[in-house]
Design a protein around this motif. Structure first.
Motif, PDB file in Angstrom:
ATOM      1  N   CYS A  17       0.838  -1.200   0.000  1.00  8.96           N
ATOM      2  CA  CYS A  17       0.000   0.000   0.000  1.00  8.96           C
ATOM      3  C   CYS A  17       0.876   1.254   0.000  1.00  8.96           C
ATOM      4  CB  CYS A  17      -0.921  -0.013   1.209  1.00  8.96           C
ATOM      5  SG  CYS A  17      -1.951   1.456   1.356  1.00  8.96           S
ATOM      6  N   VAL A  41      -7.086   6.917  -2.095  1.00  6.27           N
ATOM      7  CA  VAL A  41      -8.121   6.403  -1.184  1.00  6.27           C
ATOM      8  C   VAL A  41      -8.354   4.918  -1.421  1.00  6.27           C
ATOM      9  CG1 VAL A  41     -10.604   6.492  -0.674  1.00  6.27           C
ATOM     10  CG2 VAL A  41      -9.274   8.595  -0.779  1.00  6.27           C
ATOM     11  N   PHE A  42      -8.488   4.507  -2.667  1.00  7.47           N
ATOM     12  CA  PHE A  42      -8.757   3.102  -2.951  1.00  7.47           C
ATOM     13  C   PHE A  42      -7.542   2.224  -2.677  1.00  7.47           C
ATOM     14  CE2 PHE A  42     -12.184   5.067  -5.536  1.00  7.47           C
ATOM     15  CZ  PHE A  42     -13.239   4.520  -4.814  1.00  7.47           C
ATOM     16  N   LYS A  45      -7.533   1.628   1.081  1.00  8.52           N
ATOM     17  CA  LYS A  45      -8.538   0.641   1.484  1.00  8.52           C
ATOM     18  C   LYS A  45      -7.983  -0.774   1.382  1.00  8.52           C
ATOM     19  CE  LYS A  45     -13.091  -1.143   0.616  1.00  8.52           C
ATOM     20  NZ  LYS A  45     -14.370  -1.029  -0.019  1.00  8.52           N
ATOM     21  N   ARG A  46      -7.250  -1.063   0.321  1.00  8.31           N
ATOM     22  CA  ARG A  46      -6.676  -2.399   0.150  1.00  8.31           C
ATOM     23  C   ARG A  46      -5.622  -2.702   1.209  1.00  8.31           C
ATOM     24  NH1 ARG A  46      -6.957  -0.692  -5.254  1.00  8.31           N
ATOM     25  NH2 ARG A  46      -4.742  -0.157  -5.255  1.00  8.31           N
ATOM     26  N   PHE A  48      -5.822  -2.057   4.437  1.00  7.63           N
ATOM     27  CA  PHE A  48      -6.395  -2.371   5.744  1.00  7.63           C
ATOM     28  C   PHE A  48      -6.464  -3.879   5.960  1.00  7.63           C
ATOM     29  CE2 PHE A  48      -7.797   1.992   5.557  1.00  7.63           C
ATOM     30  CZ  PHE A  48      -7.814   2.385   6.890  1.00  7.63           C
ATOM     31  N   PRO A  51     -10.223  -5.162   4.335  1.00  5.99           N
ATOM     32  CA  PRO A  51     -10.680  -4.172   3.349  1.00  5.99           C
ATOM     33  C   PRO A  51     -12.155  -4.317   2.981  1.00  5.99           C
ATOM     34  CG  PRO A  51      -9.205  -5.772   2.335  1.00  5.99           C
ATOM     35  CD  PRO A  51      -9.193  -6.032   3.812  1.00  5.99           C
ATOM     36  N   GLN A  52     -12.683  -5.519   3.066  1.00  2.45           N
ATOM     37  CA  GLN A  52     -14.095  -5.706   2.732  1.00  2.45           C
ATOM     38  C   GLN A  52     -15.010  -5.038   3.755  1.00  2.45           C
ATOM     39  OE1 GLN A  52     -11.931  -8.054   3.579  1.00  2.45           O
ATOM     40  NE2 GLN A  52     -12.800  -9.385   5.127  1.00  2.45           N
ATOM     41  N   THR A  54     -14.065  -2.148   5.215  1.00  6.41           N
ATOM     42  CA  THR A  54     -13.622  -0.760   5.238  1.00  6.41           C
ATOM     43  C   THR A  54     -14.408   0.043   4.215  1.00  6.41           C
ATOM     44  OG1 THR A  54     -11.413  -1.504   5.826  1.00  6.41           O
ATOM     45  CG2 THR A  54     -11.616   0.738   5.010  1.00  6.41           C
ATOM     46  N   ASN A  55     -14.844   1.203   4.635  1.00  2.00           N
ATOM     47  CA  ASN A  55     -15.591   2.074   3.736  1.00  2.00           C
ATOM     48  C   ASN A  55     -14.777   3.329   3.518  1.00  2.00           C
ATOM     49  OD1 ASN A  55     -17.522   3.306   2.203  1.00  2.00           O
ATOM     50  ND2 ASN A  55     -18.851   3.816   3.921  1.00  2.00           N
ATOM     51  N   CYS A  56     -14.434   3.604   2.289  1.00  2.00           N
ATOM     52  CA  CYS A  56     -13.687   4.815   1.947  1.00  2.00           C
ATOM     53  C   CYS A  56     -14.525   5.637   0.995  1.00  2.00           C
ATOM     54  CB  CYS A  56     -12.368   4.454   1.265  1.00  2.00           C
ATOM     55  SG  CYS A  56     -11.233   3.547   2.304  1.00  2.00           S
ATOM     56  N   SER A  57     -14.602   6.920   1.274  1.00  2.70           N
ATOM     57  CA  SER A  57     -15.312   7.802   0.350  1.00  2.70           C
ATOM     58  C   SER A  57     -14.448   9.028   0.099  1.00  2.70           C
ATOM     59  CB  SER A  57     -16.672   8.180   0.900  1.00  2.70           C
ATOM     60  OG  SER A  57     -16.559   8.666   2.211  1.00  2.70           O
TER      61      SER A  57
END
Length: 58
Positions: A17, A41-42, A45-46, A48, A51-52, A54-57
């Motif tokens: 990452c 951001v994406f 997320k990977r 973490f 990751p499934q 985890t919510n990233c916006s």
């Protein structure tokens, strides 16, 4: 998978990452800052542990 393998797998995800983020920043174009931030951001997320979940916006 034992605890050591799981720990190493997570560490590898973290390092991957960090490498991805640094590559994204290195390739960034000042005209596309929003796109660069979305990629970061994406990538984060990977990195973490779950990751499934985890919510990233952006």
């Amino acid at each position: 998978m034992n605890k050591t393998e799981a720990t190493l797998k997570e560490r590898l995800k973290e390092l991957t990452c960090l490498y991805e983020v640094s590559s994204i920043i290195g390739d960034a174009n000042d005209d596309f800052v929003e796109d660069t931030l979305k990629e970061i951001v994406f990538s984060l997320k990977r990195g973490f542990q779950f990751p499934q979940r985890t919510n990233c916006s952006y």
